[in-house]
Write a protein that holds these residues in place. Structure first.
Motif, PDB file in Angstrom:
ATOM      1  N   VAL A   1      30.831 -48.348  39.379  1.00  0.00           N
ATOM      2  CA  VAL A   1      29.440 -47.712  40.233  1.00  0.00           C
ATOM      3  C   VAL A   1      28.358 -48.662  40.411  1.00  0.00           C
ATOM      4  O   VAL A   1      27.549 -48.502  41.586  1.00  0.00           O
ATOM      5  N   ILE A   2      27.869 -49.234  39.355  1.00  0.00           N
ATOM      6  CA  ILE A   2      26.726 -50.122  39.373  1.00  0.00           C
ATOM      7  C   ILE A   2      26.900 -51.215  40.228  1.00  0.00           C
ATOM      8  O   ILE A   2      25.959 -51.579  41.169  1.00  0.00           O
ATOM      9  N   SER A   3      27.980 -51.848  40.391  1.00  0.00           N
ATOM     10  CA  SER A   3      28.276 -53.064  41.329  1.00  0.00           C
ATOM     11  C   SER A   3      28.351 -52.442  42.570  1.00  0.00           C
ATOM     12  O   SER A   3      27.493 -53.180  43.513  1.00  0.00           O
ATOM     13  N   ILE A   4      28.896 -51.529  42.955  1.00  0.00           N
ATOM     14  CA  ILE A   4      28.947 -51.103  44.384  1.00  0.00           C
ATOM     15  C   ILE A   4      27.511 -50.308  44.683  1.00  0.00           C
ATOM     16  O   ILE A   4      26.974 -50.832  45.818  1.00  0.00           O
ATOM     17  N   THR A   5      27.013 -49.913  43.706  1.00  0.00           N
ATOM     18  CA  THR A   5      25.402 -49.347  44.074  1.00  0.00           C
ATOM     19  C   THR A   5      24.618 -50.728  44.533  1.00  0.00           C
ATOM     20  O   THR A   5      23.693 -50.541  45.604  1.00  0.00           O
ATOM     21  N   LEU A   6      24.452 -51.564  43.706  1.00  0.00           N
ATOM     22  CA  LEU A   6      23.830 -52.805  43.822  1.00  0.00           C
ATOM     23  C   LEU A   6      23.993 -53.433  45.367  1.00  0.00           C
ATOM     24  O   LEU A   6      23.245 -53.759  46.110  1.00  0.00           O
ATOM     25  N   VAL A   7      25.308 -53.439  45.486  1.00  0.00           N
ATOM     26  CA  VAL A   7      25.581 -54.001  47.127  1.00  0.00           C
ATOM     27  C   VAL A   7      25.161 -53.200  48.213  1.00  0.00           C
ATOM     28  O   VAL A   7      24.724 -53.813  49.231  1.00  0.00           O
ATOM     29  N   LEU A   8      25.426 -51.842  47.776  1.00  0.00           N
ATOM     30  CA  LEU A   8      24.910 -51.029  48.976  1.00  0.00           C
ATOM     31  C   LEU A   8      23.267 -50.992  49.249  1.00  0.00           C
ATOM     32  O   LEU A   8      22.998 -50.908  50.230  1.00  0.00           O
TER      33      LEU A   8
ATOM     34  N   MET B   1       5.405 -46.238  62.616  1.00  0.00           N
ATOM     35  CA  MET B   1       6.652 -46.645  63.136  1.00  0.00           C
ATOM     36  C   MET B   1       7.960 -46.038  62.442  1.00  0.00           C
ATOM     37  O   MET B   1       9.167 -46.423  63.078  1.00  0.00           O
ATOM     38  N   VAL B   2       7.733 -44.951  61.947  1.00  0.00           N
ATOM     39  CA  VAL B   2       8.880 -44.119  61.316  1.00  0.00           C
ATOM     40  C   VAL B   2       9.492 -43.386  62.534  1.00  0.00           C
ATOM     41  O   VAL B   2       9.100 -42.818  63.392  1.00  0.00           O
ATOM     42  N   ASP B   3      11.040 -43.750  62.660  1.00  0.00           N
ATOM     43  CA  ASP B   3      11.696 -43.052  63.502  1.00  0.00           C
ATOM     44  C   ASP B   3      12.761 -42.149  62.523  1.00  0.00           C
ATOM     45  O   ASP B   3      13.741 -43.007  62.194  1.00  0.00           O
ATOM     46  N   LEU B   4      12.529 -40.919  62.424  1.00  0.00           N
ATOM     47  CA  LEU B   4      13.241 -40.365  61.635  1.00  0.00           C
ATOM     48  C   LEU B   4      14.868 -40.331  62.022  1.00  0.00           C
ATOM     49  O   LEU B   4      15.766 -40.263  60.847  1.00  0.00           O
ATOM     50  N   LYS B   5      15.215 -40.346  63.143  1.00  0.00           N
ATOM     51  CA  LYS B   5      16.644 -40.373  63.462  1.00  0.00           C
ATOM     52  C   LYS B   5      17.297 -41.547  62.871  1.00  0.00           C
ATOM     53  O   LYS B   5      18.545 -41.546  62.311  1.00  0.00           O
ATOM     54  N   LEU B   6      16.626 -42.701  63.130  1.00  0.00           N
ATOM     55  CA  LEU B   6      17.069 -44.036  62.587  1.00  0.00           C
ATOM     56  C   LEU B   6      17.216 -43.916  61.239  1.00  0.00           C
ATOM     57  O   LEU B   6      18.248 -44.582  60.556  1.00  0.00           O
ATOM     58  N   TYR B   7      16.393 -43.453  60.356  1.00  0.00           N
ATOM     59  CA  TYR B   7      16.292 -43.427  59.099  1.00  0.00           C
ATOM     60  C   TYR B   7      17.620 -42.678  58.546  1.00  0.00           C
ATOM     61  O   TYR B   7      18.089 -43.013  57.523  1.00  0.00           O
ATOM     62  N   VAL B   8      17.747 -41.588  59.038  1.00  0.00           N
ATOM     63  CA  VAL B   8      18.818 -40.560  58.926  1.00  0.00           C
ATOM     64  C   VAL B   8      20.245 -41.254  59.118  1.00  0.00           C
ATOM     65  O   VAL B   8      21.063 -41.179  58.446  1.00  0.00           O
ATOM     66  N   ALA B   9      20.225 -41.897  60.414  1.00  0.00           N
ATOM     67  CA  ALA B   9      21.260 -42.681  60.683  1.00  0.00           C
ATOM     68  C   ALA B   9      21.778 -43.786  59.633  1.00  0.00           C
ATOM     69  O   ALA B   9      22.918 -43.935  59.286  1.00  0.00           O
ATOM     70  N   LEU B  10      20.588 -44.635  59.147  1.00  0.00           N
ATOM     71  CA  LEU B  10      20.990 -45.439  57.971  1.00  0.00           C
ATOM     72  C   LEU B  10      21.380 -44.887  56.852  1.00  0.00           C
ATOM     73  O   LEU B  10      22.520 -45.670  56.188  1.00  0.00           O
ATOM     74  N   ILE B  11      20.864 -43.712  56.272  1.00  0.00           N
ATOM     75  CA  ILE B  11      21.249 -43.283  55.131  1.00  0.00           C
ATOM     76  C   ILE B  11      22.836 -42.750  55.340  1.00  0.00           C
ATOM     77  O   ILE B  11      23.615 -43.054  54.371  1.00  0.00           O
ATOM     78  N   ILE B  12      23.132 -42.312  56.495  1.00  0.00           N
ATOM     79  CA  ILE B  12      24.573 -41.704  56.719  1.00  0.00           C
ATOM     80  C   ILE B  12      25.468 -42.835  56.614  1.00  0.00           C
ATOM     81  O   ILE B  12      26.509 -42.884  56.285  1.00  0.00           O
TER      82      ILE B  12
ATOM     83  N   LEU C   1      18.731 -52.119  52.269  1.00  0.00           N
ATOM     84  CA  LEU C   1      17.488 -53.023  52.501  1.00  0.00           C
ATOM     85  C   LEU C   1      17.466 -53.923  53.842  1.00  0.00           C
ATOM     86  O   LEU C   1      16.621 -54.026  54.360  1.00  0.00           O
ATOM     87  N   LEU C   2      18.736 -54.531  53.992  1.00  0.00           N
ATOM     88  CA  LEU C   2      18.826 -55.009  55.120  1.00  0.00           C
ATOM     89  C   LEU C   2      18.689 -54.316  56.374  1.00  0.00           C
ATOM     90  O   LEU C   2      18.182 -54.609  57.344  1.00  0.00           O
ATOM     91  N   GLY C   3      19.424 -53.024  56.264  1.00  0.00           N
ATOM     92  CA  GLY C   3      19.175 -52.454  57.342  1.00  0.00           C
ATOM     93  C   GLY C   3      17.939 -51.700  57.535  1.00  0.00           C
ATOM     94  O   GLY C   3      17.458 -51.683  58.920  1.00  0.00           O
ATOM     95  N   LEU C   4      16.999 -51.572  56.550  1.00  0.00           N
ATOM     96  CA  LEU C   4      15.616 -51.361  56.703  1.00  0.00           C
ATOM     97  C   LEU C   4      14.884 -52.437  57.688  1.00  0.00           C
ATOM     98  O   LEU C   4      13.864 -52.374  58.311  1.00  0.00           O
ATOM     99  N   LEU C   5      15.124 -53.671  57.052  1.00  0.00           N
ATOM    100  CA  LEU C   5      14.542 -54.693  57.687  1.00  0.00           C
ATOM    101  C   LEU C   5      14.993 -54.745  58.980  1.00  0.00           C
ATOM    102  O   LEU C   5      13.997 -55.040  60.000  1.00  0.00           O
ATOM    103  N   LEU C   6      15.936 -54.555  59.695  1.00  0.00           N
ATOM    104  CA  LEU C   6      16.681 -54.717  61.071  1.00  0.00           C
ATOM    105  C   LEU C   6      15.736 -53.555  61.776  1.00  0.00           C
ATOM    106  O   LEU C   6      15.103 -53.558  62.909  1.00  0.00           O
ATOM    107  N   LEU C   7      15.517 -52.485  61.212  1.00  0.00           N
ATOM    108  CA  LEU C   7      15.030 -51.139  62.004  1.00  0.00           C
ATOM    109  C   LEU C   7      13.407 -51.769  62.107  1.00  0.00           C
ATOM    110  O   LEU C   7      12.924 -51.450  63.227  1.00  0.00           O
ATOM    111  N   HIS C   8      12.983 -52.293  60.924  1.00  0.00           N
ATOM    112  CA  HIS C   8      11.668 -52.490  61.128  1.00  0.00           C
ATOM    113  C   HIS C   8      11.229 -53.879  61.935  1.00  0.00           C
ATOM    114  O   HIS C   8      10.049 -54.011  62.508  1.00  0.00           O
TER     115      HIS C   8
END
Length: 292
Positions: free
Chosen positions: A21-28, A250-261, A33-40
């Motif tokens: 769980v710890i290993s997978i969590t760190l990777v995800l 710059m927040v787009d709620l739909k994009l953040y929800v999509a990232l979480i999903i 974070l990379l997804g957040l960077l791409l969004l911003h």
């Protein structure tokens, strides 16, 4: 003695689950974070492009009503994000503040023309579109001249293309590494229970029956890891919003929800697939290979 062995075995299973769980969590978390960077990056790119616009100089002697009609016409164009009319008097006040001198008093008259500041939508902030838009604006009889910073537009587009390609390449590499790390982690977890798999085979259990609890646990581990990773991403986002309040705009709620999903789905799918592969491998092993 048997009870002690059971306790030791159960402890190993819990430790294996925890480390997985710890290993997978760190990777995800890193993927998130990379997804957040791409969004911003996309948002910052659009923000930069939409702040590059035209200054439309109106001819001398054009009536206010005609200028307002032109302004309304421009607001209906698909490439326009916003417009602002600046009368010559207001332009003179702004220039006076910038120069720190009363140039009207020196010249004896106001040489400035009324202008319309036009901001483009990000999709149209490229040289091809801008050239076509410039020709269209100049076709209006009220317009004397159109001014925009061509060099700045070229620089912004070139830099954004380079940054996008760099991030895309880095994302691809990180995704491959992430899958490899998760696969190795799950393989080690299944490896610690390889003799359980062999024992179940010896008592006549089918492959699907043996595989089922491992896959179920893999899906649960992936789900838990994704939830923890999403929680960590929320903490990071909250910290960024406190430190850089401008990001809230710059927040787009739909994009953040999509990232979480997406993080949730990736965690479950990769864990499921890697667990299936690992169990399949040990189901095919010969008994003497289990000791290597």
């Amino acid at each position: 003695m048997a009870r002690q062995e059971d306790k030791f075995y159960n402890r190993r299973i819990r430790t294996s689950h925890f480390s997985t769980v710890i290993s997978i969590t760190l990777v995800l978390f890193m993927l998130g974070l990379l997804g957040l960077l791409l969004l911003h990056t996309k948002k910052l790119s659009d923000y930069a492009k939409e702040n590059i616009g035209f200054s439309i100089m109106i001819k001398e002697g054009i009536r206010e009503a005609e200028i307002m009609a032109l302004l309304k016409k421009l607001d209906t164009e698909e490439f326009v994000k916003s417009t602002e009319y600046i009368p010559k008097e207001k332009a003179a006040i702004q220039l006076k503040k910038e120069l720190g001198e009363d140039f009207i008093g020196f010249l004896g008259y106001n040489p400035l023309l009324p202008t319309i500041d036009l901001r483009l939508k990000a999709d149209y902030a490229n040289l091809t579109s801008v050239n076509n838009i410039e020709k269209k604006l100049l076709a209006n009889p009220e317009v004397k001249e159109v001014f925009y910073q061509k060099n700045l537009l070229e620089m912004v587009n070139q830099n954004m293309e380079r940054i996008s390609l760099l991030i895309l390449g880095f994302s691809s590499v990180l995704m491959i590494i992430s899958i490899a790390l998760i696969n190795n982690t799950i393989r080690l977890s299944v490896y610690s229970r390889r003799f359980v798999i062999r024992t179940m085979q010896l008592v006549g259990a089918t492959r699907s029956f043996i595989r089922r609890p491992f896959i179920r646990n893999g899906i649960i581990d992936g789900f838990i890891s994704a939830i923890v990773a999403i929680g960590l991403l929320m903490v990071v986002m909250s910290f960024l919003f406190q430190e850089i309040p401008e990001l809230i705009q710059m927040v787009d709620l739909k994009l953040y929800v999509a990232l979480i999903i997406t993080v949730l789905i990736i965690g479950i799918l990769i864990s499921w697939f890697c667990t299936w592969l690992s169990v399949r491998r040990y189901l095919r092993m010969k008994t003497d290979e289990l000791y290597t």
